[in-house]
Design an enzyme around this catalytic site. Structure first.
Site, PDB file in Angstrom:
ATOM      1  CD  GLU A 153     -19.076  14.669 -54.786  1.00 49.12           C
ATOM      2  OE1 GLU A 153     -19.918  15.350 -54.158  1.00 49.12           O
ATOM      3  OE2 GLU A 153     -19.366  13.621 -55.413  1.00 49.12           O
ATOM      4  CD  GLU A 158     -19.977   9.006 -58.422  1.00 46.72           C
ATOM      5  OE1 GLU A 158     -20.933   8.932 -57.633  1.00 46.72           O
ATOM      6  OE2 GLU A 158     -19.821   9.937 -59.241  1.00 46.72           O
TER       7      GLU A 158
END
Length: 274
Positions: A153, A158
């Site tokens: 990933e 974020e």
């Protein structure tokens, strides 16, 4: 960046193994400028639900939102608009029972519409910040041969709040580990503006950029586990979403709609195979 204090989550070791393709030019191979009046479904999929369809209730992160297509649109200013709302949303769960979600939002991806290996990825994004809101621009493998996190990933960006501080992180997941960097000294007005978040990704490294400044690098030779399991040669796809609550989002405390605005998403690749 002058207004970012970088705190590495893990020890970054210098590696002499560098990409061999620095002298090649990037060419734009895919983009969405969000100027067509509606979301281009030739480019994006809407992920719908609470994750139960994938045996991931709460999307694997204890999230509280129910994703709908209605929570994503093109704004009058030609931005992708993702809206996280506090509302009573009735739906049929995967076991056939009727349930109520307290929050709705949207999650879009390019799987099977644009899957790629290597290149430069960037998006211009402006985000509302609030307790319980968790924005993300990230990538997952499109055709994984194993389960997560072994399949890999790449979290380009974020954003969330913890301990009354706005957090911004960049992370890579692999094997049974992760390496990331955190930026926690953002100015009070940082999130009032658009900023560009991106990565440059090749066979031996992933580099993160904020507003064109290099802020973090992970090399394949970072540690033995990463070098052994390096899953980042396979095709990945793009994801944009705003979650509510969850492991990073925390406890929501908002009543009005919170938004993520995306001006563009662009992908470049170099002129020969990397």
């Amino acid at each position: 960046m002058k207004n970012l204090l970088i705190v590495l989550v893990s020890v970054v070791l210098f590696s002499c193994e560098q990409t061999q393709y620095n002298d090649l030019e990037y060419q734009l191979v895919w983009s969405d400028e969000f100027d067509q009046g509606e979301i281009d479904e030739r480019k994006w999929n809407f992920e719908i639900g609470n994750g139960c369809q994938y045996n991931l209730y709460g999307w694997g992160n204890n999230e509280l939102e129910y994703y709908t297509a209605q929570n994503a649109s093109i704004s009058e200013s030609d931005y992708l608009l993702i809206e996280a709302k506090k509302e009573q949303y009735q739906y049929e769960d995967c076991d056939g029972t009727v349930a109520i979600a307290e929050y709705t939002s949207a999650r879009l991806n390019t799987k099977n519409k644009f899957d790629f290996s290597f290149g430069k990825v960037e998006a211009s994004i402006k985000m509302d910040v609030h307790n319980g809101i968790w924005h993300a621009f990230w990538m997952l493998p499109s055709f994984p041969q194993t389960y997560w996190p072994l399949s890999g990933e790449i979290d380009i960006m974020e954003q969330f709040r913890q301990s009354n501080q706005n957090k911004l992180i960049t992370t890579v997941h692999f094997g049974y580990g992760m390496i990331g960097a955190e930026y926690d000294s953002l100015t009070p007005t940082y999130f009032d503006e658009f900023h560009t978040y991106g990565v440059e990704w090749d066979r031996v490294s992933i580099k993160w950029f904020i507003d064109d400044s290099l802020v973090h690098t992970v090399y394949k030779t970072e540690n033995q586990d990463l070098e052994t399991t390096w899953p980042f040669n396979d095709p990945f796809h793009l994801i944009l979403n705003t979650a509510v609550g969850g492991n990073l989002g925390g406890t929501p405390s908002f009543d009005s709609t919170k938004t993520m605005l995306v001006d563009y998403v662009r992908v470049y690749q170099k002129t020969t195979e990397q």
